[in-house]
Design a protein around this motif. Structure first.
Motif, mmCIF file in Angstrom:
data_model
loop_
_atom_site.group_PDB
_atom_site.id
_atom_site.type_symbol
_atom_site.label_atom_id
_atom_site.label_comp_id
_atom_site.label_asym_id
_atom_site.label_seq_id
_atom_site.Cartn_x
_atom_site.Cartn_y
_atom_site.Cartn_z
ATOM 1 N N PHE A 132 -8.143 10.699 -2.616
ATOM 2 C CA PHE A 132 -7.925 10.946 -1.193
ATOM 3 C C PHE A 132 -7.970 12.444 -0.888
ATOM 4 O O PHE A 132 -7.535 13.276 -1.704
ATOM 5 C CB PHE A 132 -6.572 10.388 -0.757
ATOM 6 C CG PHE A 132 -6.458 8.886 -0.878
ATOM 7 C CD1 PHE A 132 -7.448 8.045 -0.390
ATOM 8 C CD2 PHE A 132 -5.342 8.314 -1.470
ATOM 9 C CE1 PHE A 132 -7.344 6.672 -0.491
ATOM 10 C CE2 PHE A 132 -5.222 6.940 -1.571
ATOM 11 C CZ PHE A 132 -6.220 6.118 -1.096
ATOM 12 N N ASN A 133 -8.500 12.778 0.287
ATOM 13 C CA ASN A 133 -8.425 14.138 0.819
ATOM 14 C C ASN A 133 -7.446 14.121 1.987
ATOM 15 O O ASN A 133 -7.632 13.348 2.943
ATOM 16 C CB ASN A 133 -9.804 14.619 1.293
ATOM 17 C CG ASN A 133 -10.770 14.770 0.134
ATOM 18 O OD1 ASN A 133 -10.409 15.297 -0.915
ATOM 19 N ND2 ASN A 133 -11.986 14.281 0.310
ATOM 20 N N LEU A 134 -6.422 14.946 1.911
ATOM 21 C CA LEU A 134 -5.363 14.902 2.919
ATOM 22 C C LEU A 134 -5.050 16.293 3.466
ATOM 23 O O LEU A 134 -3.884 16.683 3.609
ATOM 24 C CB LEU A 134 -4.110 14.252 2.322
ATOM 25 C CG LEU A 134 -4.298 12.761 1.986
ATOM 26 C CD1 LEU A 134 -3.180 12.246 1.116
ATOM 27 C CD2 LEU A 134 -4.397 11.933 3.259
ATOM 28 N N VAL A 171 -5.218 4.756 11.770
ATOM 29 C CA VAL A 171 -4.584 4.319 10.520
ATOM 30 C C VAL A 171 -3.081 4.546 10.657
ATOM 31 O O VAL A 171 -2.650 5.650 10.993
ATOM 32 C CB VAL A 171 -5.147 5.093 9.311
ATOM 33 C CG1 VAL A 171 -4.375 4.733 8.038
ATOM 34 C CG2 VAL A 171 -6.636 4.807 9.142
ATOM 35 N N PRO A 172 -2.236 3.531 10.427
ATOM 36 C CA PRO A 172 -0.788 3.684 10.628
ATOM 37 C C PRO A 172 -0.188 4.785 9.748
ATOM 38 O O PRO A 172 -0.653 5.037 8.623
ATOM 39 C CB PRO A 172 -0.229 2.310 10.236
ATOM 40 C CG PRO A 172 -1.376 1.380 10.371
ATOM 41 C CD PRO A 172 -2.597 2.173 10.027
ATOM 42 N N VAL A 227 -0.702 6.282 5.700
ATOM 43 C CA VAL A 227 -0.995 7.689 5.384
ATOM 44 C C VAL A 227 0.053 8.229 4.420
ATOM 45 O O VAL A 227 -0.263 8.976 3.480
ATOM 46 C CB VAL A 227 -1.050 8.537 6.675
ATOM 47 C CG1 VAL A 227 -1.266 10.021 6.326
ATOM 48 C CG2 VAL A 227 -2.157 8.047 7.600
ATOM 49 N N LYS A 228 1.324 7.848 4.614
ATOM 50 C CA LYS A 228 2.378 8.283 3.693
ATOM 51 C C LYS A 228 2.133 7.757 2.288
ATOM 52 O O LYS A 228 2.357 8.457 1.300
ATOM 53 C CB LYS A 228 3.737 7.804 4.202
ATOM 54 C CG LYS A 228 4.229 8.522 5.452
ATOM 55 C CD LYS A 228 5.566 7.952 5.917
ATOM 56 C CE LYS A 228 6.048 8.657 7.180
ATOM 57 N NZ LYS A 228 7.343 8.094 7.662
ATOM 58 N N ARG A 245 4.099 5.606 -4.390
ATOM 59 C CA ARG A 245 4.912 4.862 -3.427
ATOM 60 C C ARG A 245 4.376 3.438 -3.286
ATOM 61 O O ARG A 245 5.137 2.483 -3.139
ATOM 62 C CB ARG A 245 4.882 5.578 -2.072
ATOM 63 C CG ARG A 245 5.831 4.973 -1.031
ATOM 64 C CD ARG A 245 5.496 5.515 0.341
ATOM 65 N NE ARG A 245 5.448 6.947 0.399
ATOM 66 C CZ ARG A 245 6.485 7.723 0.714
ATOM 67 N NH1 ARG A 245 7.636 7.182 0.990
ATOM 68 N NH2 ARG A 245 6.351 9.037 0.743
ATOM 69 N N ALA A 246 3.059 3.302 -3.320
ATOM 70 C CA ALA A 246 2.451 1.976 -3.207
ATOM 71 C C ALA A 246 2.824 1.119 -4.403
ATOM 72 O O ALA A 246 3.058 -0.079 -4.279
ATOM 73 C CB ALA A 246 0.929 2.093 -3.112
#
Length: 356
Positions: free
Chosen positions: A115-117, A130-131, A135-136, A143-144
């Protein structure tokens, strides 16, 4: 005897070979769902077969459009390894394709991610609607893993229980039963677990039944009871919960009418067991026995969690644990096989904490 054993082995090998001959795909699953094949049978088919599923972003969107239920999609992802690497655009496309947040979260859990954040990337995700919760998860993919592996996990440490039960409380329990010590308030509160009676007994799964039939009973089947809903109404936040068992003072050691009035007929906490329930798409299940051509076992072995207890009075016992108990779905059950044929008195609760 030797010929019989060889015949059984040959039959088992034939069944396994027949199942393995077919390689199932996304189309196979979609066809079974459209034909309204039972969900449990589809899940057993996934477990018993070789597969070549398309778990790419487009593949998941296709499954969503075909209204394949999330538990089946989850099983397909678990059967597919490795999964394609996930990038920002995959999350945008999955959400735009109306794939559920739960499946997207699990997709992150099961996949390698790139991911690029940066600030601009987060703005792009926001513009794509996207909720924030997803994103968190993208920011901290671990976390997932926690959310998907156990929805009862929470962050932060919890304080210890009081060392002893306050003397003023000992004679104030309203009635016989099981009480959880809610200790995070200034004065500890004692919350009674409400019983649930179930006689929803199930014998094995389709896969077990097929194997048991072809091996002439050698493999055996399990006996389970089911509870509605994926979680209990009673929620406990605790790493090492403390419970109090309050028994009736009259005829406590007489095993009378146990299924109807547990605490009038139980001798001690040794007559109870605490079980971790297995959560499925249809609710929660507890294994209560196993039977084959050679063995027959009753009682709660699978998922049992050992506890300690201390006698406070003739009718009051403290139940506690010497180690942290993992977050999950649990229940206290009366552990007498002779009662299984009538009904089961189950005291269920959801345990939430930071222990996997």
């Amino acid at each position: 005897m030797f010929k019989s054993i060889c015949l059984l082995i040959g039959l088992t090998f034939t069944v396994a070979t027949a199942i393995a001959q077919e390689v199932i795909t996304n189309e196979s699953i979609i066809n079974m769902v459209r034909a309204k094949v039972a969900r449990d049978l589809v899940l057993d088919k996934i477990k018993a077969s070789a597969s070549r599923f398309n778990m790419s972003t487009n593949g998941l969107i296709e499954l969503k459009q075909a209204t394949v239920p999330d538990p089946i999609v989850d099983a397909m992802m678990l059967a597919s390894s490795p999964l394609p690497t996930l990038r920002n655009q995959d999350i945008i496309d999955l959400y735009a394709g109306k794939v559920s947040r739960e499946i997207i979260t699990k997709k992150i859990q099961y996949s390698e991610t790139s991911f690029n954040l940066s600030t601009d990337d987060i703005i792009t995700l926001k513009n794509a609607k996207v909720p924030d919760q997803l994103v968190k998860v993208m920011m901290v993919p671990k976390r997932a893993q926690q959310q998907s592996a156990n929805p009862n996990l929470i962050a932060g440490a919890l304080p210890p229980h009081p060392e002893t039960l306050p003397i003023a409380t000992r004679n104030r329990f309203a009635e016989p039963g099981i009480y959880y010590e809610e200790y995070k308030t200034p004065k500890p509160q004692y919350m009674q677990l409400e019983p649930t009676t179930t006689n929803q007994t199930k014998t094995g799964s389709v896969g077990e039944a097929v194997a048991n039939n072809y091996t002439m009973g050698i493999t055996g089947t399990t006996q389970r009871v089911g509870l509605a809903n994926k979680s209990a109404n009673m929620v406990v936040e605790d790493n090492r919960p403390v419970f109090y068992l309050v028994f009736s003072g009259a005829n406590r050691k007489t095993m009378n009418n146990v299924a109807e009035s547990v605490f009038d007929g139980v001798a001690s906490p040794n007559d109870f067991v605490m079980i971790r329930a297995k959560v499925s798409g249809r609710g929660r299940e507890v294994v209560i026995g196993r039977q084959s051509s050679y063995t027959s076992e009753s009682g709660f072995g699978t998922g049992a969690v050992p506890f300690r207890f201390k006698k406070i009075s003739n009718t009051l016992y403290k139940l506690y644990f010497e180690q942290d108990v993992a977050a999950g779905e649990y229940a206290f059950l009366y552990n007498k096989g002779s009662e299984f044929g009538s009904s089961l008195k189950i005291y269920d609760f959801s345990l939430r904490n930071n222990t996997k």
